[in-house]
Design a protein around this motif. Sequence first.
Motif, PDB file in Angstrom:
ATOM      1  N   ILE D  28     -36.313  52.773 -36.341  1.00 15.40           N
ATOM      2  CA  ILE D  28     -35.146  53.324 -37.062  1.00 15.40           C
ATOM      3  C   ILE D  28     -35.023  52.746 -38.474  1.00 15.40           C
ATOM      4  O   ILE D  28     -34.099  53.089 -39.208  1.00 15.40           O
ATOM      5  CB  ILE D  28     -33.816  53.103 -36.281  1.00 15.40           C
ATOM      6  N   GLY D  29     -35.942  51.876 -38.842  1.00 17.15           N
ATOM      7  CA  GLY D  29     -35.924  51.331 -40.206  1.00 17.15           C
ATOM      8  C   GLY D  29     -34.813  50.318 -40.453  1.00 17.15           C
ATOM      9  O   GLY D  29     -34.292  50.225 -41.567  1.00 17.15           O
ATOM     10  N   ALA D  30     -34.475  49.550 -39.430  1.00 19.23           N
ATOM     11  CA  ALA D  30     -33.413  48.544 -39.589  1.00 19.23           C
ATOM     12  C   ALA D  30     -33.996  47.231 -40.111  1.00 19.23           C
ATOM     13  O   ALA D  30     -35.119  46.863 -39.781  1.00 19.23           O
ATOM     14  CB  ALA D  30     -32.698  48.317 -38.255  1.00 19.23           C
ATOM     15  N   ARG D  31     -33.212  46.548 -40.919  1.00 22.96           N
ATOM     16  CA  ARG D  31     -33.641  45.274 -41.502  1.00 22.96           C
ATOM     17  C   ARG D  31     -32.624  44.178 -41.201  1.00 22.96           C
ATOM     18  O   ARG D  31     -31.414  44.397 -41.289  1.00 22.96           O
ATOM     19  CB  ARG D  31     -33.753  45.401 -43.031  1.00 22.96           C
ATOM     20  N   LEU D  32     -33.118  43.006 -40.878  1.00 18.77           N
ATOM     21  CA  LEU D  32     -32.252  41.840 -40.676  1.00 18.77           C
ATOM     22  C   LEU D  32     -31.925  41.293 -42.055  1.00 18.77           C
ATOM     23  O   LEU D  32     -32.796  40.753 -42.736  1.00 18.77           O
ATOM     24  CB  LEU D  32     -33.027  40.810 -39.834  1.00 18.77           C
ATOM     25  N   GLY D  38     -23.781  31.897 -35.871  1.00 15.79           N
ATOM     26  CA  GLY D  38     -22.686  32.709 -35.354  1.00 15.79           C
ATOM     27  C   GLY D  38     -22.442  33.997 -36.115  1.00 15.79           C
ATOM     28  O   GLY D  38     -21.486  34.715 -35.837  1.00 15.79           O
ATOM     29  N   GLN D  39     -23.331  34.322 -37.054  1.00 16.49           N
ATOM     30  CA  GLN D  39     -23.175  35.555 -37.829  1.00 16.49           C
ATOM     31  C   GLN D  39     -24.516  36.249 -38.018  1.00 16.49           C
ATOM     32  O   GLN D  39     -25.536  35.594 -38.167  1.00 16.49           O
ATOM     33  CB  GLN D  39     -22.639  35.256 -39.228  1.00 16.49           C
ATOM     34  N   CYS D  40     -24.463  37.573 -38.085  1.00 15.36           N
ATOM     35  CA  CYS D  40     -25.686  38.335 -38.336  1.00 15.36           C
ATOM     36  C   CYS D  40     -25.334  39.659 -38.999  1.00 15.36           C
ATOM     37  O   CYS D  40     -24.284  40.253 -38.706  1.00 15.36           O
ATOM     38  CB  CYS D  40     -26.413  38.604 -37.017  1.00 15.36           C
ATOM     39  N   GLU D  41     -26.226  40.105 -39.867  1.00 12.38           N
ATOM     40  CA  GLU D  41     -26.032  41.387 -40.555  1.00 12.38           C
ATOM     41  C   GLU D  41     -27.327  42.167 -40.484  1.00 12.38           C
ATOM     42  O   GLU D  41     -28.401  41.625 -40.746  1.00 12.38           O
ATOM     43  CB  GLU D  41     -25.649  41.118 -42.008  1.00 12.38           C
ATOM     44  N   ILE D  42     -27.212  43.448 -40.128  1.00 13.10           N
ATOM     45  CA  ILE D  42     -28.383  44.322 -40.048  1.00 13.10           C
ATOM     46  C   ILE D  42     -28.078  45.601 -40.820  1.00 13.10           C
ATOM     47  O   ILE D  42     -26.979  46.151 -40.705  1.00 13.10           O
ATOM     48  CB  ILE D  42     -28.715  44.621 -38.564  1.00 13.10           C
ATOM     49  N   SER D  43     -29.038  46.056 -41.610  1.00 12.14           N
ATOM     50  CA  SER D  43     -28.821  47.231 -42.449  1.00 12.14           C
ATOM     51  C   SER D  43     -29.857  48.309 -42.187  1.00 12.14           C
ATOM     52  O   SER D  43     -30.962  48.032 -41.703  1.00 12.14           O
ATOM     53  CB  SER D  43     -28.890  46.846 -43.929  1.00 12.14           C
TER      54      SER D  43
END
Lengths: 151, 151, 151, 151
Positions: D28-32, D38-43
């Motif tokens: 799906i072309g997701a990037r970390l 305790g935090q994470c962002e994926i785009s």
Amino acid sequence: MTAFTPKDPDFHSRVTADFAKQALMRTIGARLTLIEAGQCEISMNKRDDLCQQHGFVHAGITTTLADTAAGYAALSLMPPGAEVLSTEFKINLMNPAAGQFFTARAEVLKPGRTLTVVRSDVWADNDGKRTLIASMLATMICLAGNQDVRQ
Amino acid sequence: MTAFTPKDPDFHSRVTADFAKQALMRTIGARLTLIEAGQCEISMNKRDDLCQQHGFVHAGITTTLADTAAGYAALSLMPPGAEVLSTEFKINLMNPAAGQFFTARAEVLKPGRTLTVVRSDVWADNDGKRTLIASMLATMICLAGNQDVRQ
Amino acid sequence: MTAFTPKDPDFHSRVTADFAKQALMRTIGARLTLIEAGQCEISMNKRDDLCQQHGFVHAGITTTLADTAAGYAALSLMPPGAEVLSTEFKINLMNPAAGQFFTARAEVLKPGRTLTVVRSDVWADNDGKRTLIASMLATMICLAGNQDVRQ
Amino acid sequence: MTAFTPKDPDFHSRVTADFAKQALMRTIGARLTLIEAGQCEISMNKRDDLCQQHGFVHAGITTTLADTAAGYAALSLMPPGAEVLSTEFKINLMNPAAGQFFTARAEVLKPGRTLTVVRSDVWADNDGKRTLIASMLATMICLAGNQDVRQ
């Protein structure tokens, strides 16, 4: 927190009057301690008759506080004459409901003409230490004044 | 419904004794009406002091019934000495909680060593007509006897 | 299971046409395998490019199947011209999504003019053995044909 | 936001390596894009093959982003050798997933030895305007290195 503009300038007294009609709130000794546009706080003292088998406040009562705060946070942004009903909610119970005093604090994430999404957290005060014991995500529905209480 | 084999042949009396320790069940007049391996039913009569602003039983009380039934359905499959806690649940309130009599019926979907997933439905009896008013999906955690009540 | 009377006698072709417009269904190789009034089934073969770090189908794909089946079970009972959107759902992932073949089966619990509540279960077929891997409880909203896709 | 102390000083590379093993993320072309304790962002960029019938990104893909961010926010606080699995989550889809670019941002509410509760929000960037489109509440389970991937 986003700031919301209430559609009913009189929301404060409308919510207060509605809360006063909830017999269950008197039964469990809950108090409406804050109502702002899109926010609501409800508090309750611990009582032994509201506990489960381990002596903690029952998850159903923690949920009652969170749900009621969520409902009034939503109602504060609804137009005059509207009524609010819970359509569904989910709650995570993260720590035992141990303490002398409990507070549910709700804030609207997304107000809608029909549906309003609300986040509601419950805190326990235990010997002066405040702990997050539960977090709820809820959907509230707006019923226009002349509508039946059905979805 | 899958048939489950209980790990504790004495689960019936264990659940019954645990239920008797729940002060909130007495407060709201709830009765344990069925306990089988992986199933539980709890009933309650309508009472005005458990209602919300429209005269229906409060969503928090409907949830209390569903959650308690779910917890004991789960506990019925846990080993001797284990205790059960709700970690989270989600409930959809589909019809107003109007009626003279309410029954929550829970059944285990997946028993696990640590987590047990339970479905719990609540029905209202209104002048002899039975209506599904709520459906819950819940996760229960098994605490071994010597464990702290923390996750 | 309650039997429901569809408001649109042509629901079968309407749902089929709608499903065909979902690009993601083609992307993941999902097929609409059953559509009845208030029921829907969607199937998918395992593919390595849909897996997570342990080699199981990703929870997001399991959820995609369950949600899509839930949406079409709801749409099957909506009036001609209506469209369906997911407002929220909750899913319990009970067993690893291991197998050659996956099937989501949804059934409506409560159809409403505005909101429809749906239960959706996902099963894995693994060497001929069928296992329940997930259970969802979802709320779908009905958008009349001339309405904006907003709540 | 509470500040958490990671049990594994090397959590950053552990999470990054785990993310790289997820075939679905590539599909799906997701990037970390962010990993902290305790935090994470994926785009992810919008792609037509990930859309539903109205041309919005499918709720299942929005959920995939939210769930994956939630899982890695949880894993960042787990001890060396541990693995993470989603046990359940609930998501409210508040606005259509319209935009060129999507970001899920998760933060741990309660890390536990066995269960970790995470909140995960998804935002759409549409012509430079950022909108909250979904909010998730999730429970993640910690599997010790030598444990089976079962609950």
